[in-house]
Design a protein around this motif. Structure first.
Motif, mmCIF file in Angstrom:
data_model
loop_
_atom_site.group_PDB
_atom_site.id
_atom_site.type_symbol
_atom_site.label_atom_id
_atom_site.label_comp_id
_atom_site.label_asym_id
_atom_site.label_seq_id
_atom_site.Cartn_x
_atom_site.Cartn_y
_atom_site.Cartn_z
ATOM 1 N N GLU A 172 0.756 -1.233 0.055
ATOM 2 C CA GLU A 172 0.039 0.002 -0.021
ATOM 3 C C GLU A 172 0.739 1.310 -0.102
ATOM 4 O OE1 GLU A 172 -2.512 -0.614 3.489
ATOM 5 O OE2 GLU A 172 -3.923 -1.786 2.356
ATOM 6 N N LEU A 173 2.119 1.195 0.485
ATOM 7 C CA LEU A 173 2.948 2.312 0.615
ATOM 8 C C LEU A 173 3.605 2.697 -0.715
ATOM 9 C CD1 LEU A 173 4.294 4.443 2.242
ATOM 10 C CD2 LEU A 173 6.076 2.704 3.078
ATOM 11 N N HIS A 174 4.026 1.632 -1.209
ATOM 12 C CA HIS A 174 4.919 1.718 -2.544
ATOM 13 C C HIS A 174 4.501 1.498 -3.831
ATOM 14 C CE1 HIS A 174 8.674 1.927 -0.214
ATOM 15 N NE2 HIS A 174 8.238 0.944 0.716
ATOM 16 N N VAL A 175 3.301 0.848 -3.769
ATOM 17 C CA VAL A 175 2.361 0.460 -4.830
ATOM 18 C C VAL A 175 0.996 0.979 -5.037
ATOM 19 C CG1 VAL A 175 1.678 -1.397 -6.350
ATOM 20 C CG2 VAL A 175 3.736 -1.867 -5.036
ATOM 21 N N GLY A 176 0.485 0.964 -3.860
ATOM 22 C CA GLY A 176 -0.813 1.699 -3.739
ATOM 23 C C GLY A 176 -1.936 0.780 -3.939
ATOM 24 N N ALA A 177 -1.705 -0.556 -3.839
ATOM 25 C CA ALA A 177 -2.765 -1.401 -3.643
ATOM 26 C C ALA A 177 -2.199 -2.639 -3.032
ATOM 27 C CB ALA A 177 -3.176 -1.751 -5.235
ATOM 28 N N THR A 178 -2.985 -3.577 -2.364
ATOM 29 C CA THR A 178 -2.595 -4.657 -1.803
ATOM 30 C C THR A 178 -2.253 -5.941 -2.995
ATOM 31 O OG1 THR A 178 -5.041 -5.845 -1.807
ATOM 32 C CG2 THR A 178 -4.176 -4.360 -0.039
ATOM 33 N N PRO A 179 -1.560 -6.930 -2.549
ATOM 34 C CA PRO A 179 -1.243 -7.968 -3.425
ATOM 35 C C PRO A 179 -2.605 -8.591 -4.184
ATOM 36 C CG PRO A 179 0.224 -8.218 -1.392
ATOM 37 C CD PRO A 179 -0.675 -7.093 -1.274
ATOM 38 N N THR A 180 -3.556 -9.036 -3.327
ATOM 39 C CA THR A 180 -4.713 -9.607 -3.690
ATOM 40 C C THR A 180 -5.276 -8.545 -4.826
ATOM 41 O OG1 THR A 180 -5.054 -10.667 -1.558
ATOM 42 C CG2 THR A 180 -6.960 -10.496 -3.208
ATOM 43 N N THR A 181 -5.409 -7.356 -4.770
ATOM 44 C CA THR A 181 -5.992 -6.062 -5.470
ATOM 45 C C THR A 181 -5.227 -6.383 -6.728
ATOM 46 O OG1 THR A 181 -6.670 -5.028 -3.697
ATOM 47 C CG2 THR A 181 -6.506 -3.882 -5.860
ATOM 48 N N ILE A 182 -3.932 -6.342 -6.750
ATOM 49 C CA ILE A 182 -3.101 -6.123 -8.211
ATOM 50 C C ILE A 182 -3.149 -7.608 -8.789
ATOM 51 C CG2 ILE A 182 -0.711 -6.644 -8.870
ATOM 52 C CD1 ILE A 182 0.196 -4.675 -6.549
ATOM 53 N N ALA A 183 -3.369 -8.706 -8.212
ATOM 54 C CA ALA A 183 -3.794 -9.979 -8.869
ATOM 55 C C ALA A 183 -4.982 -9.901 -9.279
ATOM 56 C CB ALA A 183 -3.577 -11.031 -7.964
ATOM 57 N N ARG A 184 -5.941 -9.475 -8.844
ATOM 58 C CA ARG A 184 -7.374 -9.302 -9.369
ATOM 59 C C ARG A 184 -7.288 -8.197 -10.458
ATOM 60 N NH1 ARG A 184 -9.870 -8.227 -4.780
ATOM 61 N NH2 ARG A 184 -10.088 -5.967 -5.401
ATOM 62 N N SER A 185 -6.610 -7.374 -10.414
ATOM 63 C CA SER A 185 -6.623 -6.281 -11.610
ATOM 64 C C SER A 185 -5.988 -6.904 -12.776
ATOM 65 C CB SER A 185 -5.598 -5.057 -11.072
ATOM 66 O OG SER A 185 -5.543 -4.138 -12.177
ATOM 67 N N ARG A 186 -4.817 -7.709 -12.402
ATOM 68 C CA ARG A 186 -4.332 -8.713 -13.487
ATOM 69 C C ARG A 186 -5.012 -9.364 -14.369
ATOM 70 N NH1 ARG A 186 -1.721 -13.681 -13.237
ATOM 71 N NH2 ARG A 186 -0.230 -14.035 -14.910
ATOM 72 N N ARG A 187 -6.071 -10.179 -13.584
ATOM 73 C CA ARG A 187 -6.892 -10.877 -14.009
ATOM 74 C C ARG A 187 -8.066 -10.098 -14.803
ATOM 75 N NH1 ARG A 187 -6.040 -13.878 -9.197
ATOM 76 N NH2 ARG A 187 -8.019 -12.965 -8.239
ATOM 77 N N HIS A 218 -18.048 -10.600 -14.011
ATOM 78 C CA HIS A 218 -18.613 -9.449 -14.068
ATOM 79 C C HIS A 218 -18.203 -8.350 -12.931
ATOM 80 C CE1 HIS A 218 -22.325 -6.928 -13.537
ATOM 81 N NE2 HIS A 218 -22.534 -7.412 -14.942
ATOM 82 N N ARG A 219 -18.203 -8.788 -11.791
ATOM 83 C CA ARG A 219 -18.055 -7.992 -10.556
ATOM 84 C C ARG A 219 -16.529 -7.286 -10.711
ATOM 85 N NH1 ARG A 219 -20.138 -12.170 -7.417
ATOM 86 N NH2 ARG A 219 -17.979 -13.060 -6.940
ATOM 87 N N ALA A 220 -15.610 -8.139 -11.069
ATOM 88 C CA ALA A 220 -14.128 -7.682 -11.499
ATOM 89 C C ALA A 220 -13.994 -6.476 -12.549
ATOM 90 C CB ALA A 220 -13.013 -8.690 -11.351
ATOM 91 N N ILE A 221 -14.940 -6.988 -13.413
ATOM 92 C CA ILE A 221 -14.721 -6.177 -14.979
ATOM 93 C C ILE A 221 -15.522 -4.727 -14.394
ATOM 94 C CG2 ILE A 221 -15.657 -5.913 -17.096
ATOM 95 C CD1 ILE A 221 -13.032 -7.278 -17.099
#
Length: 514
Positions: free
Chosen positions: A100-115, A146-149
Motif C-alpha cells: 500500500e505504501l509503495h504500490v498503492g494497492a494490496t497484493p490481492t488487489t493487484i492479482a485481481r486487476s491483472r486478471r 462481471h464483478r471484477a470487470i
C-alpha cells in the motif's frame, strides 16, 4: 507506467493523452492499479489498459519486487497472501503495508486487476463466451468476472464488448489469436534471429511464414516463433508473429495516427496464436510469452544511457528496437544455458533437444495444428522435479561429459528443492554469488542466467567469447575478459542491453559475410 487521474471525471489517462484537464483536478499515480483502487477507470480515448508495461519495473524495495514477480507469474491464482508473504520473508500484514505504501494497492488487489485486464483484452480481441473468458483469466465463473470487470472499468463485460470497433473480432479458426502489446520501437525480426540460434529442437522453433496469399485468410507474414508449453496440465503450442499490416524490417506497424508519427496504441501488437484443448488460465501463458519477448520493457532508459557511448552508441542507433530476450520457462532457460558451457550454440541446442526427447512429455498430436503448416515440435521440456528425479543415469548416453551431467542434475535438484529460487528478486551480486555456489557454475553461466531468467539489466558475462570477438571487431585488437569488464563499466546499469547489441551486431556481420 505513471498515469494521471482526473477527479472531476473519475478517469485515468496516459501522460500523452490529448485530454487537457485543469491541473488542480489531476492526481498522479505510479501505476494504473493504484488509480483503480482509488475509484478511477481507464480512459476510453487513450486506452491506458492496452499499453504494454509491467508493475515489476516499479522502483520498489526488493521484497515488494519479488512479490510482484510472483504475482505476475500467477502465484496468487493458487495461493493466498500468507503464502506470498512467507516466500519473501514477511508477515502478510507487513507485506500488505509495504504494498500500500509503495504500490498503492494490496497484493490481492493487484492479482485481481491483472486478471481483469487480461479478461478485458479477451473481451476486446476474441469472440470467446464470458464463461470461457472467466476460466481463461483465472476467475471462478462469469459472476466473478462481471464483478471484477465492472469494478475496474465501470462497464459490464457486455457493454465493453459492444464498444469494440467494427472488425476488431478475431478469427478463431485453428487456434485463439491474441494481441501482444509492446512499447515501441520493437524489432521482432531481431528477436527471431537471436532465438533461431538457440532453440531447443522438439520444444521450440523459428520458421519462415508463408506469404499472405498462401495463408487462407490468416493475416500474418514474415518469421514466426513457435513453441510447446503446458497450461493447466494440457500440452499446447504457441505461435508468435508479426501482423500482416506490419512492414517487414520495420520496428512498428505501418498504421499511423492522424497527425502523428507514431501508430495507435492498439496497433502496436504482435500476434499470438494459442493451440490448446482448453483456454482455462491462459493468462499465465500470455505472461510468459511477454516475458520471453521483452515486450513490456521500456527501451527508452537504456537507449538514452548507451546512445552517446563511442563504442555501443552506433550499435544502439542501428537497432533501436532491440530487446533483451528473457525466458518463457525459467528452468528450461537455465538448463539451456548450463548445457551451453564451453560448446557452440548449435551443439548446445542439439544436446538440450536430447534431454527433451528423452525426458520430456510427447505432444506429437499437436504438431500439425499450426496455421502456417506443420512445425517440428514433439516435446514439452521436462520440469525441475522430473530432471532431478531422473538423476545422472537419466542423462547417460546423450553425449554429455560426467561433469556436465553432474552440473545439470545439480541445478535441477537445487531448483526442485527450493534451494535456488528462479523467481527471486535478489540483486545481481546476490544472484551470481548463489549460483556460483552450485558445482559447475561459474561467472559466465551465472551472469547469463541472471540476464535471461532473473531479468537483470546489468548482468554481463564478460568472458563470453562472442562478446569479446564483437568488441575486437570494433576496437581492432584482441580483448581479454578483464579488459572487456573494464570497457563495460560506462554501460552500467544496462550492460545486458549493451551485450545484446554486441551479439546482434556480430550476428549481422556474420550473416553479411556468408
Amino acid at each position: 507506467m505513471q498515469v494521471s487521474a482526473v477527479r472531476t471525471t473519475g478517469i485515468y489517462c496516459r501522460a500523452d493523452c490529448s485530454a487537457q484537464p485543469l491541473p488542480h483536478n489531476v492526481t498522479h499515480y505510479s501505476n494504473p492499479v493504484a488509480a483503480e483502487v482509488n475509484g478511477f477507470r481507464p480512459c476510453l480515448h487513450c486506452h491506458p489498459e492496452r499499453r504494454a508495461g509491467s508493475l515489476a519495473d516499479l522502483d520498489v524495495p526488493a521484497p515488494v519486487q519479488a512479490a510482484l514477480l510472483r504475482i505476475n507469474d500467477g502465484f496468487l491464482d493458487d495461493h493466498d497472501e500468507e503464502a506470498l508473504a512467507a516466500h519473501v520473508g514477511y508477515s502478510a500484514r507487513q507485506l500488505r503495508r509495504l504494498f500500500e505504501l509503495h504500490v498503492g494497492a494490496t497484493p490481492t488487489t493487484i492479482a485481481r486487476s491483472r486478471r481483469a485486464h487480461f479478461a478485458r483484452s479477451l473481451i476486446d480481441d476474441t469472440d470467446l463466451t464470458f464463461a470461457q473468458i472467466a476460466c481463461a483469466a483465472g476467475f471462478t465463473g462469469p459472476r466473478q468476472l462481471h464483478r471484477a470487470i465492472t469494478s475496474v472499468f465501470c462497464f459490464t463485460p457486455t457493454e465493453l464488448r459492444s464498444k469494440r470497433r467494427r472488425g476488431e473480432g478475431p478469427r478463431l479458426d485453428g487456434g485463439l489469436v491474441l494481441g501482444i502489446p509492446y512499447l515501441a520501437p520493437y524489432d521482432f525480426e531481431a528477436f527471431t534471429s537471436h532465438q533461431a540460434a538457440r532453440v531447443i529442437p522438439g520444444v521450440e522453433a523459428v520458421t519462415a511464414y508463408p506469404t499472405a496469399s498462401d495463408l487462407k485468410g490468416f493475416d500474418s507474414t514474415g518469421p514466426r516463433y513457435v513453441r510447446s508449453f503446458a497450461a493447466c496440465g494440457h500440452p499446447g503450442i504457441a505461435e508468435v508473429m508479426l501482423p500482416a499490416d506490419t512492414a517487414v524490417g520495420a520496428h512498428w506497424p505501418t498504421k499511423a495516427v492522424s497527425g502523428s508519427n507514431w501508430p495507435d496504441e492498439a496497433t502496436r501488437r504482435l500476434q499470438l496464436r494459442l493451440h490448446l484443448p482448453t483456454y482455462d488460465s491462459i493468462i499465465d501463458a500470455v505472461s510468459r510469452c511477454r516475458a520471453l519477448l521483452g515486450t513490456d520493457a521500456d527501451p527508452a532508459p537504456p537507449t538514452a544511457a548507451l546512445a552517446d557511448d563511442p563504442l555501443i552508441g552506433p550499435l544502439v542507433g542501428e537497432a533501436p528496437g532491440l530487446r533483451v530476450p528473457r525466458s518463457w520457462d525459467r528452468f528450461e532457460t537455465a538448463i539451456r544455458i548450463v548445457v551451453n558451457q564451453q560448446i557452440s550454440l548449435a551443439a548446445a541446442s542439439t544436446m538440450a533437444g536430447r534431454i527433451a526427447q528423452r525426458l520430456g512429455t510427447p505432444i506429437d498430436a499437436l504438431s500439425e495444428c499450426c496455421e502456417g503448416g506443420p512445425v517440428p515440435l514433439s516435446r514439452l521440456f521436462p520440469d525441475a522435479a522430473t530432471l532431478a528425479g531422473a538423476g545422472p543415469s537419466g542423462l547417460a548416453g546423450l553425449g554429455f561429459t560426467q561433469r556436465r551431467i553432474d552440473t545439470v542434475v545439480g541445478v535441477a535438484r537445487a531448483v526442485a528443492s527450493g534451494e535456488v529460487d528462479l523467481c527471486a528478486a535478489d540483486n545481481l551480486e546476490a544472484v551470481v554469488a548463489q549460483l556460483c555456489e552450485l558445482p559447475g557454475i561459474g561467472p559466465w553461466t551465472a551472469h547469463l542466467i541472471a540476464m535471461r531468467v532473473y531479468g537483470h539489466d546489468d548482468a554481463f558475462p564478460a568472458s563470453d567469447l562472442g562478446l569479446r570477438r564483437a568488441v575486437e571487431q570494433l576496437v581492432g585488437h584482441p580483448v581479454s575478459a578483464s579488459e572487456l569488464e573494464a570497457l563495460a563499466e560506462p554501460w552500467r546499469p544496462y550492460r545486458a542491453w549493451a551485450a545484446q547489441h554486441l551479439w546482434h551486431a556480430a550476428a549481422r556481420q556474420a550473416s553479411a559475410t556468408r
